[in-house]
Design a protein around this motif. Structure first.
Motif, PDB file in Angstrom:
ATOM      1  N   ASP A 162       0.858  -1.189   0.000  1.00  0.00           N
ATOM      2  CA  ASP A 162       0.000   0.000   0.000  1.00  0.00           C
ATOM      3  C   ASP A 162       0.895   1.241   0.000  1.00  0.00           C
ATOM      4  OD1 ASP A 162      -1.805   2.059   0.339  1.00  0.00           O
ATOM      5  OD2 ASP A 162      -2.825   1.156   2.055  1.00  0.00           O
ATOM      6  N   ALA A 163       1.120   1.777  -1.180  1.00  0.00           N
ATOM      7  CA  ALA A 163       2.038   2.912  -1.339  1.00  0.00           C
ATOM      8  C   ALA A 163       1.528   4.183  -0.669  1.00  0.00           C
ATOM      9  CB  ALA A 163       2.307   3.157  -2.818  1.00  0.00           C
ATOM     10  N   ARG A 164       0.312   4.149  -0.141  1.00  0.00           N
ATOM     11  CA  ARG A 164      -0.178   5.313   0.616  1.00  0.00           C
ATOM     12  C   ARG A 164       0.408   5.351   2.022  1.00  0.00           C
ATOM     13  NH1 ARG A 164      -6.297   4.114   0.214  1.00  0.00           N
ATOM     14  NH2 ARG A 164      -5.354   2.097   0.564  1.00  0.00           N
ATOM     15  N   LEU A 165       1.055   4.268   2.446  1.00  0.00           N
ATOM     16  CA  LEU A 165       1.620   4.193   3.793  1.00  0.00           C
ATOM     17  C   LEU A 165       3.002   4.860   3.831  1.00  0.00           C
ATOM     18  CD1 LEU A 165       0.627   0.586   4.916  1.00  0.00           C
ATOM     19  CD2 LEU A 165      -0.318   2.746   5.715  1.00  0.00           C
ATOM     20  N   ALA A 166       2.998   6.165   3.671  1.00  0.00           N
ATOM     21  CA  ALA A 166       4.252   6.922   3.707  1.00  0.00           C
ATOM     22  C   ALA A 166       4.961   6.731   5.042  1.00  0.00           C
ATOM     23  CB  ALA A 166       3.983   8.400   3.451  1.00  0.00           C
ATOM     24  N   ASP A 167       4.203   6.555   6.111  1.00  0.00           N
ATOM     25  CA  ASP A 167       4.804   6.338   7.435  1.00  0.00           C
ATOM     26  C   ASP A 167       5.668   5.081   7.457  1.00  0.00           C
ATOM     27  OD1 ASP A 167       3.605   8.586   8.382  1.00  0.00           O
ATOM     28  OD2 ASP A 167       2.195   7.560   9.710  1.00  0.00           O
ATOM     29  N   ALA A 168       5.288   4.080   6.678  1.00  0.00           N
ATOM     30  CA  ALA A 168       6.085   2.848   6.634  1.00  0.00           C
ATOM     31  C   ALA A 168       7.460   3.135   6.046  1.00  0.00           C
ATOM     32  CB  ALA A 168       5.363   1.772   5.824  1.00  0.00           C
ATOM     33  N   ALA A 169       7.493   3.894   4.952  1.00  0.00           N
ATOM     34  CA  ALA A 169       8.780   4.252   4.354  1.00  0.00           C
ATOM     35  C   ALA A 169       9.582   5.134   5.307  1.00  0.00           C
ATOM     36  CB  ALA A 169       8.553   4.966   3.024  1.00  0.00           C
ATOM     37  N   TYR A 170       8.915   6.087   5.938  1.00  0.00           N
ATOM     38  CA  TYR A 170       9.596   6.984   6.878  1.00  0.00           C
ATOM     39  C   TYR A 170      10.179   6.189   8.058  1.00  0.00           C
ATOM     40  CZ  TYR A 170      10.412  10.473  10.441  1.00  0.00           C
ATOM     41  OH  TYR A 170      10.998  11.226  11.414  1.00  0.00           O
ATOM     42  N   ASN A 171       9.373   5.316   8.640  1.00  0.00           N
ATOM     43  CA  ASN A 171       9.842   4.538   9.793  1.00  0.00           C
ATOM     44  C   ASN A 171      10.991   3.607   9.416  1.00  0.00           C
ATOM     45  OD1 ASN A 171       7.967   5.809  11.367  1.00  0.00           O
ATOM     46  ND2 ASN A 171       6.594   4.067  11.528  1.00  0.00           N
ATOM     47  N   ALA A 172      10.954   3.045   8.206  1.00  0.00           N
ATOM     48  CA  ALA A 172      12.082   2.236   7.742  1.00  0.00           C
ATOM     49  C   ALA A 172      13.337   3.111   7.680  1.00  0.00           C
ATOM     50  CB  ALA A 172      11.781   1.632   6.372  1.00  0.00           C
ATOM     51  N   GLY A 173      13.181   4.353   7.230  1.00  0.00           N
ATOM     52  CA  GLY A 173      14.308   5.280   7.197  1.00  0.00           C
ATOM     53  C   GLY A 173      14.855   5.583   8.574  1.00  0.00           C
ATOM     54  N   VAL A 174      13.972   5.735   9.541  1.00  0.00           N
ATOM     55  CA  VAL A 174      14.412   5.994  10.916  1.00  0.00           C
ATOM     56  C   VAL A 174      15.216   4.809  11.445  1.00  0.00           C
ATOM     57  CG1 VAL A 174      13.613   6.311  13.301  1.00  0.00           C
ATOM     58  CG2 VAL A 174      12.550   7.608  11.447  1.00  0.00           C
TER      59      VAL A 174
END
Length: 124
Positions: free
Chosen positions: A89-101
């Motif tokens: 679900d590419a709308r889950l920007a938080d998932a990408a952000y949290n992976a970055g953290v």
């Protein structure tokens, strides 16, 4: 009488829209017990069982990533779970952000930047 039936129907529709996914219920419990390793382990087992039932549940992968990142057990698994959530679900920007953290905290700033850019692309 008709007005009452219409109101009941609208309330039923609204209640159906508010229903949380099973993954989000697990997530709420995990957040409430964030400092309790046993509760996090139980939440992880629950979300893993949920993923086993439905491997396309993006919320479940997001919750898995969150639990793993909070428990400090395996950063690679946490990043993989967040990446899978975003893939589903590419709308889950938080998932990408949290992976970055998680990646940034583990010292992989190049990959952290990739995830942050992905998050910004999704949710500027």
């Amino acid at each position: 009488m008709r007005v009452a039936l219409v109101l009941l129907l609208l309330v039923g529709i609204a209640a159906a829209d508010v229903k949380k996914s099973e993954a989000l219920v697990i997530f709420e419990r995990a957040i409430a017990a964030e400092k309790n390793p046993k509760a996090l382990a139980e939440a992880l087992a629950e979300v893993d069982a949920l993923i086993a039932k439905n491997a396309k549940d993006a919320d479940a992968y997001y919750v898995r990533g969150w639990i793993l990142s909070r428990s400090g057990k395996n950063n690679n698994e946490a990043v993989a779970a967040y990446d899978k959530a975003y893939e589903l679900d590419a709308r889950l920007a938080d998932a990408a952000y949290n992976a970055g953290v998680v990646l940034g905290r583990s010292g992989d700033s190049k990959q952290a930047i990739v995830r942050f850019e992905r998050a910004l692309k999704t949710n500027p």
